[in-house]
Design a protein around this motif. Structure first.
Motif, short mmCIF file in Angstrom:
data_model
loop_
_atom_site.label_atom_id
_atom_site.label_comp_id
_atom_site.label_asym_id
_atom_site.label_seq_id
_atom_site.Cartn_x
_atom_site.Cartn_y
_atom_site.Cartn_z
N UNK A 66 2.25 -9.34 -5.10
CA UNK A 66 1.60 -10.01 -4.10
C UNK A 66 1.52 -11.48 -4.47
N UNK A 67 2.53 -11.87 -5.51
CA UNK A 67 2.61 -13.00 -6.34
C UNK A 67 3.71 -13.88 -6.28
N UNK A 68 4.72 -13.16 -5.99
CA UNK A 68 6.27 -13.81 -6.00
C UNK A 68 6.87 -13.49 -4.55
N UNK A 69 6.33 -13.18 -3.65
CA UNK A 69 7.03 -12.79 -2.32
C UNK A 69 7.91 -14.08 -1.76
N UNK A 70 8.85 -13.71 -1.21
CA UNK A 70 9.57 -14.82 -0.30
C UNK A 70 8.95 -14.98 1.00
N UNK A 71 8.30 -14.01 1.72
CA UNK A 71 7.93 -14.18 3.01
C UNK A 71 6.36 -13.48 2.91
N UNK A 72 5.65 -13.63 3.64
CA UNK A 72 4.55 -12.92 4.28
C UNK A 72 3.32 -12.80 2.87
N UNK A 73 3.09 -11.64 2.55
CA UNK A 73 1.92 -11.34 1.71
C UNK A 73 2.40 -10.57 0.48
N UNK A 74 3.59 -10.14 0.41
CA UNK A 74 4.08 -9.40 -0.82
C UNK A 74 5.64 -8.82 -0.64
N UNK A 75 5.96 -8.38 -1.73
CA UNK A 75 7.38 -8.03 -1.89
C UNK A 75 7.38 -6.63 -2.76
N UNK A 76 8.41 -5.95 -2.75
CA UNK A 76 8.50 -4.81 -3.49
C UNK A 76 9.24 -4.97 -4.82
N UNK A 77 8.45 -4.43 -5.95
CA UNK A 77 9.20 -4.75 -7.11
C UNK A 77 9.65 -3.51 -7.88
N UNK A 78 11.21 -3.30 -7.99
CA UNK A 78 11.77 -2.11 -8.36
C UNK A 78 12.17 -2.08 -9.93
N UNK A 79 11.93 -1.16 -10.65
CA UNK A 79 11.90 -1.19 -12.08
C UNK A 79 13.06 -0.75 -12.74
N UNK A 80 14.26 -0.67 -11.94
CA UNK A 80 15.59 -0.59 -12.31
C UNK A 80 16.04 0.77 -13.04
N UNK A 81 14.82 1.68 -13.06
CA UNK A 81 15.05 3.08 -13.49
C UNK A 81 14.82 4.24 -12.62
N UNK A 82 13.55 4.36 -11.86
CA UNK A 82 13.19 5.25 -10.88
C UNK A 82 12.82 4.99 -9.58
N UNK A 83 12.59 3.51 -9.40
CA UNK A 83 12.04 3.20 -8.12
C UNK A 83 13.07 3.02 -7.12
N UNK A 84 12.74 3.59 -5.80
CA UNK A 84 13.66 3.34 -4.51
C UNK A 84 12.70 3.50 -3.29
N UNK A 85 13.42 3.14 -2.11
CA UNK A 85 12.89 3.33 -0.78
C UNK A 85 13.73 4.43 -0.14
N UNK A 86 13.26 5.29 0.50
CA UNK A 86 14.38 6.31 1.50
C UNK A 86 14.12 5.61 2.92
N UNK A 87 15.08 5.57 3.64
CA UNK A 87 14.92 5.07 4.99
C UNK A 87 15.98 5.78 6.04
N UNK A 88 15.90 6.83 6.22
CA UNK A 88 17.12 7.57 6.74
C UNK A 88 16.91 7.56 8.18
N UNK A 89 18.22 7.58 8.87
CA UNK A 89 18.46 7.56 10.11
C UNK A 89 18.71 6.15 10.82
#
Length: 223
Positions: free
Chosen positions: A22-45
């Motif tokens: 919630x400190x470095x977002x491009x828009x709005x009030x937040x962005x997601x921080x991926x760690x390059x190891x285990x993080x991901x978002x699944x969005x099927x369909x």
């Protein structure tokens, strides 16, 4: 945690480990921080509406351009869980944006920009379009296609932010921040992409009479 589709079209994703920043977002009030190891978002369909043409638009702030797979680091990818078939938007250590499509392990098209367009300093607007005939890449509102070859890819049913997933496994984990991810069922025009970048226009505002297939904006715990 759920990563919400801000258009309400039920293209919600499941957040697997990415922290809300919630400190470095491009828009709005937040962005997601991926760690390059285990993080991901699944969005099927969300691939259902992208049978002949489409656009993927993502704002990225890279912590590193180091990659952990032969095909480069993955920003996002559509893939077939039952075969080595995918369309991906990725990057290489030399700072080039790239994309490719494979069908049953056979490369059908590939494209990349010049080196050095991506850095580990600040936000970059990364866009891949395909009009049914030709793929194109844009970085910060400017088209830059260094090399490409084209055919067709089909049979995709999985979508991931921050990694690639298909029958051969997962790879190319993204390390950094993502914000304002948009997916359209058509190729956006140069003017629309320039507007998205230059005016900091949120992806929800660019529809031009064609429905947005999927949209993610980081706010209140969602992207």
């Amino acid at each position: 945690a759920t990563s919400g589709d801000s258009l309400g079209s039920s293209a919600n994703g499941t957040n697997n480990g990415a922290d809300l920043n919630t400190d470095d977002e491009k828009f709005g009030t937040g962005c997601l921080n991926f760690n390059g190891s285990t993080d991901y978002v699944a969005c099927n369909g969300v691939i259902a509406g992208l049978t002949t043409a489409g656009t993927i638009s993502v704002w990225c702030n890279f912590d590193t351009l180091d990659v952990n797979s032969e095909g480069g680091g993955k920003i996002c990818a559509f893939a077939d869980a039952d075969g080595n078939t995918f369309i991906e938007l990725s990057y290489i250590a030399a700072g080039a944006l790239s994309g490719q499509g494979r069908l049953s392990g056979s490369k059908k098209w590939a494209i990349k920009t010049a080196n050095g367009l991506l850095t580990t300093s600040g936000w970059h607007h990364c866009v891949l379009t395909h009009d049914g005939s030709v793929p194109r890449l844009y970085v910060n509102g400017v088209e830059d296609n260094k090399a490409l070859w084209v055919s067709t890819t089909s049979g995709l049913d999985e979508f991931r932010l921050g990694m690639q997933y298909h029958s051969s496994g997962i790879d190319g984990k993204f390390d950094g921040l993502m914000d304002d991810v948009g997916i359209w069922d058509r190729a956006l025009t140069q003017a629309e992409i320039t507007s998205l970048y230059a005016t900091n226009e949120k992806a929800t505002l660019v529809t031009a009479g064609t429905a947005l297939v999927g949209m993610a904006s980081a706010a209140n715990g969602s992207i």
